[in-house]
Motif scaffolding. Structure first.
Motif, PDB file in Angstrom:
ATOM      1  N   GLN A 273      38.959 -26.385  29.865  1.00 13.15           N
ATOM      2  CA  GLN A 273      39.125 -26.517  31.268  1.00 13.15           C
ATOM      3  C   GLN A 273      39.044 -25.324  31.991  1.00 13.15           C
ATOM      4  OE1 GLN A 273      39.466 -29.169  32.931  1.00 13.15           O
ATOM      5  NE2 GLN A 273      40.161 -30.770  31.027  1.00 13.15           N
ATOM      6  N   LYS A 274      39.588 -24.343  31.347  1.00 15.93           N
ATOM      7  CA  LYS A 274      39.372 -22.689  31.932  1.00 15.93           C
ATOM      8  C   LYS A 274      37.615 -22.605  32.073  1.00 15.93           C
ATOM      9  CE  LYS A 274      41.778 -19.423  30.241  1.00 15.93           C
ATOM     10  NZ  LYS A 274      42.318 -18.373  29.366  1.00 15.93           N
ATOM     11  N   LEU A 275      36.920 -23.127  31.045  1.00 15.14           N
ATOM     12  CA  LEU A 275      35.302 -22.737  31.252  1.00 15.14           C
ATOM     13  C   LEU A 275      34.718 -23.764  32.424  1.00 15.14           C
ATOM     14  CD1 LEU A 275      34.609 -22.516  27.594  1.00 15.14           C
ATOM     15  CD2 LEU A 275      34.076 -20.654  29.219  1.00 15.14           C
ATOM     16  N   VAL A 276      35.169 -24.940  32.390  1.00  7.49           N
ATOM     17  CA  VAL A 276      34.669 -25.796  33.399  1.00  7.49           C
ATOM     18  C   VAL A 276      35.047 -25.316  34.879  1.00  7.49           C
ATOM     19  CG1 VAL A 276      35.042 -28.057  34.397  1.00  7.49           C
ATOM     20  CG2 VAL A 276      34.503 -27.757  31.991  1.00  7.49           C
ATOM     21  N   ALA A 277      36.316 -25.036  35.161  1.00  6.06           N
ATOM     22  CA  ALA A 277      36.531 -24.478  36.292  1.00  6.06           C
ATOM     23  C   ALA A 277      35.869 -23.170  36.768  1.00  6.06           C
ATOM     24  CB  ALA A 277      38.051 -23.974  36.314  1.00  6.06           C
ATOM     25  N   LEU A 278      35.370 -22.275  35.562  1.00  4.66           N
ATOM     26  CA  LEU A 278      34.468 -20.888  35.884  1.00  4.66           C
ATOM     27  C   LEU A 278      33.317 -21.385  36.517  1.00  4.66           C
ATOM     28  CD1 LEU A 278      34.601 -17.948  35.165  1.00  4.66           C
ATOM     29  CD2 LEU A 278      33.493 -18.195  32.950  1.00  4.66           C
ATOM     30  N   PHE A 279      32.702 -22.442  36.009  1.00  4.07           N
ATOM     31  CA  PHE A 279      31.317 -23.065  36.588  1.00  4.07           C
ATOM     32  C   PHE A 279      31.423 -24.389  37.235  1.00  4.07           C
ATOM     33  CE2 PHE A 279      30.611 -20.605  32.538  1.00  4.07           C
ATOM     34  CZ  PHE A 279      29.926 -19.607  33.014  1.00  4.07           C
ATOM     35  N   LYS A 280      32.689 -24.325  38.169  1.00  2.00           N
ATOM     36  CA  LYS A 280      32.974 -25.564  38.769  1.00  2.00           C
ATOM     37  C   LYS A 280      31.926 -26.379  39.601  1.00  2.00           C
ATOM     38  CE  LYS A 280      35.472 -23.232  42.587  1.00  2.00           C
ATOM     39  NZ  LYS A 280      35.472 -21.891  42.077  1.00  2.00           N
ATOM     40  N   ASP A 281      31.227 -25.699  40.177  1.00  2.00           N
ATOM     41  CA  ASP A 281      30.024 -26.014  41.256  1.00  2.00           C
ATOM     42  C   ASP A 281      28.933 -26.825  40.343  1.00  2.00           C
ATOM     43  OD1 ASP A 281      31.725 -25.310  43.217  1.00  2.00           O
ATOM     44  OD2 ASP A 281      30.582 -23.531  43.278  1.00  2.00           O
ATOM     45  N   LEU A 282      28.974 -26.737  39.102  1.00  2.00           N
ATOM     46  CA  LEU A 282      27.968 -27.534  38.437  1.00  2.00           C
ATOM     47  C   LEU A 282      28.261 -28.930  37.907  1.00  2.00           C
ATOM     48  CD1 LEU A 282      26.748 -24.544  36.265  1.00  2.00           C
ATOM     49  CD2 LEU A 282      25.631 -25.432  38.255  1.00  2.00           C
ATOM     50  N   PRO A 283      27.376 -29.665  38.090  1.00  2.00           N
ATOM     51  CA  PRO A 283      27.544 -31.174  37.722  1.00  2.00           C
ATOM     52  C   PRO A 283      27.506 -31.025  36.016  1.00  2.00           C
ATOM     53  CG  PRO A 283      25.355 -30.912  38.348  1.00  2.00           C
ATOM     54  CD  PRO A 283      26.035 -29.667  38.517  1.00  2.00           C
ATOM     55  N   SER A 284      28.501 -32.438  35.743  1.00  2.00           N
ATOM     56  CA  SER A 284      28.318 -32.770  34.258  1.00  2.00           C
ATOM     57  C   SER A 284      27.897 -33.990  34.052  1.00  2.00           C
ATOM     58  CB  SER A 284      29.834 -32.741  33.763  1.00  2.00           C
ATOM     59  OG  SER A 284      30.537 -33.800  34.202  1.00  2.00           O
ATOM     60  N   TYR A 285      27.355 -34.382  32.942  1.00  2.00           N
ATOM     61  CA  TYR A 285      26.575 -35.659  32.552  1.00  2.00           C
ATOM     62  C   TYR A 285      27.008 -36.080  31.331  1.00  2.00           C
ATOM     63  CZ  TYR A 285      23.340 -32.904  29.956  1.00  2.00           C
ATOM     64  OH  TYR A 285      22.843 -31.821  29.111  1.00  2.00           O
ATOM     65  N   LYS A 286      26.828 -37.565  31.040  1.00  2.00           N
ATOM     66  CA  LYS A 286      27.230 -38.046  29.474  1.00  2.00           C
ATOM     67  C   LYS A 286      26.115 -38.161  28.650  1.00  2.00           C
ATOM     68  CE  LYS A 286      31.722 -39.938  30.405  1.00  2.00           C
ATOM     69  NZ  LYS A 286      32.806 -40.679  29.820  1.00  2.00           N
ATOM     70  N   GLN A 287      26.165 -38.104  27.609  1.00  2.00           N
ATOM     71  CA  GLN A 287      25.223 -38.517  26.605  1.00  2.00           C
ATOM     72  C   GLN A 287      25.917 -39.066  25.338  1.00  2.00           C
ATOM     73  OE1 GLN A 287      23.097 -34.480  26.352  1.00  2.00           O
ATOM     74  NE2 GLN A 287      24.508 -34.177  24.120  1.00  2.00           N
ATOM     75  N   THR A 288      25.208 -40.109  24.675  1.00  2.00           N
ATOM     76  CA  THR A 288      25.702 -40.489  23.573  1.00  2.00           C
ATOM     77  C   THR A 288      24.775 -40.286  22.339  1.00  2.00           C
ATOM     78  OG1 THR A 288      26.917 -42.214  24.606  1.00  2.00           O
ATOM     79  CG2 THR A 288      26.733 -42.715  22.296  1.00  2.00           C
ATOM     80  N   ASN A 289      25.246 -39.894  21.237  1.00  2.98           N
ATOM     81  CA  ASN A 289      24.448 -39.635  20.214  1.00  2.98           C
ATOM     82  C   ASN A 289      24.589 -40.786  19.003  1.00  2.98           C
ATOM     83  OD1 ASN A 289      23.249 -37.286  21.003  1.00  2.98           O
ATOM     84  ND2 ASN A 289      24.550 -35.937  20.079  1.00  2.98           N
ATOM     85  N   TYR A 290      23.867 -41.436  18.521  1.00  8.01           N
ATOM     86  CA  TYR A 290      23.835 -42.356  17.575  1.00  8.01           C
ATOM     87  C   TYR A 290      23.299 -41.975  16.302  1.00  8.01           C
ATOM     88  CZ  TYR A 290      24.514 -45.512  21.318  1.00  8.01           C
ATOM     89  OH  TYR A 290      25.185 -46.166  22.309  1.00  8.01           O
ATOM     90  N   TYR A 291      24.058 -41.711  15.284  1.00  4.65           N
ATOM     91  CA  TYR A 291      23.941 -40.932  14.092  1.00  4.65           C
ATOM     92  C   TYR A 291      23.542 -41.914  13.079  1.00  4.65           C
ATOM     93  CZ  TYR A 291      25.886 -37.232  16.391  1.00  4.65           C
ATOM     94  OH  TYR A 291      26.165 -35.920  17.244  1.00  4.65           O
ATOM     95  N   ILE A 292      22.325 -41.476  12.350  1.00  4.67           N
ATOM     96  CA  ILE A 292      21.658 -42.474  11.496  1.00  4.67           C
ATOM     97  C   ILE A 292      21.591 -41.968  10.001  1.00  4.67           C
ATOM     98  CG2 ILE A 292      19.307 -43.640  11.069  1.00  4.67           C
ATOM     99  CD1 ILE A 292      19.071 -43.416  14.213  1.00  4.67           C
ATOM    100  N   ASP A 293      21.639 -42.787   9.175  1.00  5.18           N
ATOM    101  CA  ASP A 293      21.571 -42.335   7.619  1.00  5.18           C
ATOM    102  C   ASP A 293      21.323 -43.460   6.792  1.00  5.18           C
ATOM    103  OD1 ASP A 293      21.304 -40.902   5.151  1.00  5.18           O
ATOM    104  OD2 ASP A 293      22.974 -39.317   5.866  1.00  5.18           O
ATOM    105  N   THR A 294      21.437 -43.454   5.558  1.00  2.00           N
ATOM    106  CA  THR A 294      21.538 -44.666   4.515  1.00  2.00           C
ATOM    107  C   THR A 294      23.104 -44.686   4.360  1.00  2.00           C
ATOM    108  OG1 THR A 294      21.165 -43.596   2.548  1.00  2.00           O
ATOM    109  CG2 THR A 294      19.143 -44.191   3.623  1.00  2.00           C
ATOM    110  N   GLU A 295      23.442 -45.985   3.530  1.00  2.00           N
ATOM    111  CA  GLU A 295      24.520 -46.260   2.734  1.00  2.00           C
ATOM    112  C   GLU A 295      25.215 -45.003   2.127  1.00  2.00           C
ATOM    113  OE1 GLU A 295      26.835 -49.623   0.562  1.00  2.00           O
ATOM    114  OE2 GLU A 295      25.314 -50.181   2.007  1.00  2.00           O
ATOM    115  N   ASN A 296      24.279 -44.476   1.313  1.00  2.00           N
ATOM    116  CA  ASN A 296      24.526 -43.550   0.283  1.00  2.00           C
ATOM    117  C   ASN A 296      23.983 -42.041   0.763  1.00  2.00           C
ATOM    118  OD1 ASN A 296      21.624 -44.111  -0.082  1.00  2.00           O
ATOM    119  ND2 ASN A 296      21.676 -44.238  -2.432  1.00  2.00           N
TER     120      ASN A 296
END
Length: 190
Positions: free
Chosen positions: A19-42
């Protein structure tokens, strides 16, 4: 498809320090991203030191393969369409292209790969001291953590600049060696 070497320093921080860091750069927008992680069963990719994900951000999908090299990570990126993303997510149809070719060169059967877990990040990006500072809130497997990353041209510079920023703001510095991928996979093993 662009290939890059990613060099960054990362520190996990508390919610209050986030929260302290976000407040330091408070005028900048944020966005969401989702990472889908891939591998084999083993976990064939993990055994080869490779991570593979599809990142969904701002309506775009990017397939990314990362493999450690001497300093940083070799990163192969491939944009994929919404149709390719859905075909993989729903039917396991791996997207054609250079990432698939690279995996085959490692003797990985792409038919054995599937989405194992995902992680959603709320991110604020800041151009800072000649690099890119990212302030992240990560949500995965009913867990939340907070991380600050600094991407720069060399590892020592990345660590020194990030350390300076955090110390000036009274935030403890302990460089994080476990990636988001590693934390997401660890969370599902519990």
């Amino acid at each position: 498809m662009p290939n890059a070497v990613e060099i960054e320093a990362k520190v996990l921080v508390s919610e209050n320090n986030y929260q302290k860091l976000v407040a330091l750069f408070k005028d900048l927008p944020s966005y969401k991203q989702t990472n889908y992680y891939i591998d084999t069963e083993n976990r064939v990719l993990k055994s080869k030191g490779v991570s593979l994900r599809i990142r969904t951000k701002k309506g775009q999908h990017e397939l990314t393969l990362k493999k450690p090299i001497d300093e940083g990570l070799l990163e192969k990126n491939q944009n994929i369409s919404e149709e390719e993303f859905e075909a993989y997510k729903l039917r396991g149809e791996f997207p054609n292209g250079e990432v698939e070719d690279f995996l085959k060169s490692l003797c990985v059967n792409t038919k054995d790969l599937y989405i194992i877990t995902h992680l959603t990040t709320t991110r604020t990006d800041v151009s800072y001291e000649g690099g890119l500072l990212s302030i992240d809130k990560n949500e995965f497997s009913n867990q939340v953590d907070y991380e600050v990353e600094f991407e720069y041209s060399d590892k020592d510079g990345a660590e020194n600049i990030l350390r300076g920023l955090l110390e000036r703001n009274g935030i403890p510095v302990s460089f994080n060696k476990i990636s988001k991928t590693g934390r997401a996979f660890k969370a599902i093993q519990k």
